[in-house]
Scaffold this active site. Structure first.
Site, PDB file in Angstrom:
ATOM      1  N   ALA A   1      60.307  18.523  48.236  1.00 58.31           N
ATOM      2  CA  ALA A   1      60.229  17.653  47.057  1.00 58.31           C
ATOM      3  C   ALA A   1      61.383  17.993  46.139  1.00 58.31           C
ATOM      4  CB  ALA A   1      58.914  17.883  46.323  1.00 58.31           C
ATOM      5  N   LYS A   2      62.199  17.001  45.908  1.00 60.53           N
ATOM      6  CA  LYS A   2      63.349  17.215  45.028  1.00 60.53           C
ATOM      7  C   LYS A   2      62.927  16.719  43.662  1.00 60.53           C
ATOM      8  CE  LYS A   2      67.958  15.070  44.811  1.00 60.53           C
ATOM      9  NZ  LYS A   2      67.825  14.640  43.452  1.00 60.53           N
ATOM     10  N   VAL A   3      62.906  17.644  42.684  1.00 64.07           N
ATOM     11  CA  VAL A   3      62.410  17.279  41.351  1.00 64.07           C
ATOM     12  C   VAL A   3      63.455  17.598  40.281  1.00 64.07           C
ATOM     13  CG1 VAL A   3      59.989  17.739  42.004  1.00 64.07           C
ATOM     14  CG2 VAL A   3      61.338  19.554  40.900  1.00 64.07           C
TER      15      VAL A   3
ATOM     16  N   TYR B   1      60.546  11.341  41.733  1.00 59.31           N
ATOM     17  CA  TYR B   1      61.038  11.005  40.396  1.00 59.31           C
ATOM     18  C   TYR B   1      60.062  10.106  39.651  1.00 59.31           C
ATOM     19  CZ  TYR B   1      65.882  12.567  41.363  1.00 59.31           C
ATOM     20  OH  TYR B   1      67.008  13.294  41.622  1.00 59.31           O
TER      21      TYR B   1
END
Ligand code: FBP
Length: 265
Positions: free
Chosen positions: A176-178, A146
């Site tokens: 990867a959490k975007v 983030y």
């Protein structure tokens, strides 16, 4: 190192993380829409849905509730997190260690990195320690990537999100959490930058079934490998219905119409 595809965190190469750290990150306001969502047991029950590959929670929730669910739910230990009461430059305290998370039963670990924050250097060094310990314990690592901080006014620009996804690859995250960058094309750019790191879309605030499913579908079609979602599940009266639909879109490559029909049946 075990490839993430051979872990409980993935199914057919994709992941669906149910995120439930909002009580810390946002506070009670996120539970107002559906008051029973304030009860962790309610959300652990929701996480038994077969579409959910793991449930992300903070330490206290894991300690208190996970013992009753370890046979039915995969635990993603969210290792850092900060309350919304903090008014400083984006930062996040590390609240439990990889070792302790493993003891509590974690199948994977999660960490927020605020790239662009004045605290990025310290956060990256914390991530380094956690990532290496996770490798020792054979636990996949999910980065909440983030970009956020002084000078980064719009954290939804494609270039910024692509940079965050790349940062996750460079630093050794498996996932990867975007934030969703707004279009399938933009998501494609982001996924390209992440290489072998799986890019997944962050759910965000609650939207209509149709709008939400269309965005998830666009993200998957562009090379996204799944979703991490909180409010768009637990702020619904019937969370199992949206999970039925998400299961179709993420794991079965169904159309939004087919998925909507599944949600309504
Ligand atoms: P949502 O799907 O509700 O956005 O949950 C995903 C998540 O990353 C949570 O893990 C976290 O609490 C929250 O979003 C943080 O969102 P933000 O940083 O935008 O406040």
């Amino acid at each position: 190192m075990r490839p993430i595809d051979n872990t409980p965190l993935a199914r057919n190469g994709k992941v669906l993380i149910l995120a439930y750290d909002h009580g810390l990150e946002h506070g009670p306001v996120d539970f107002e829409a559906v008051p029973e969502s304030a009860d962790p047991e309610h959300v652990f029950e929701v996480a038994k849905h077969p579409a959910v590959t793991s449930l992300a929670v903070q330490k206290g929730i894991a300690e208190a509730y996970y013992p009753s669910y370890e046979d039915d739910v995969n635990l993603l230990a969210k290792l850092n997190g900060t309350s919304n009461l903090w008014m400083g430059e984006p930062d996040s305290s590390v609240n439990w260690s990889v070792e302790y998370a493993k003891e509590v039963g974690a199948d994977a670990v999660g960490f927020t990195l605020y790239g662009g924050s004045n605290n990025e250097i310290e956060m990256t060094e914390e991530f380094r320690e956690i990532q290496e310990q996770a490798r020792e314990h054979d636990l996949p690592v999910v980065m909440w990537a983030y970009p956020r901080g002084q000078g980064l006014k719009n954290d939804k620009k494609t270039e910024t999100i692509a940079y965050a996804a790349r940062q996750a690859l460079e630093l050794g995250a498996d996932v990867a959490k975007v934030k969703y960058p707004g279009s399938s094309e933009a998501m494609g750019e982001v996924a390209k930058m992440a290489g072998k790191t799986k890019v997944i879309m962050s759910g965000g605030s609650k939207r209509s079934d149709e709008q939400f499913l269309q965005e998830v579908k666009a993200a998957i079609d562009a090379g996204g490998k799944g979703l991490a979602v909180g409010r768009n599940v637990f702020q619904r009266e019937h969370p199992e219905r949206i999970l039925d639909a998400l299961e179709q879109i993420i794991f079965e490559e169904a159309s939004v119409d087919t998925a909507l029909a599944a949600a309504e049946s």
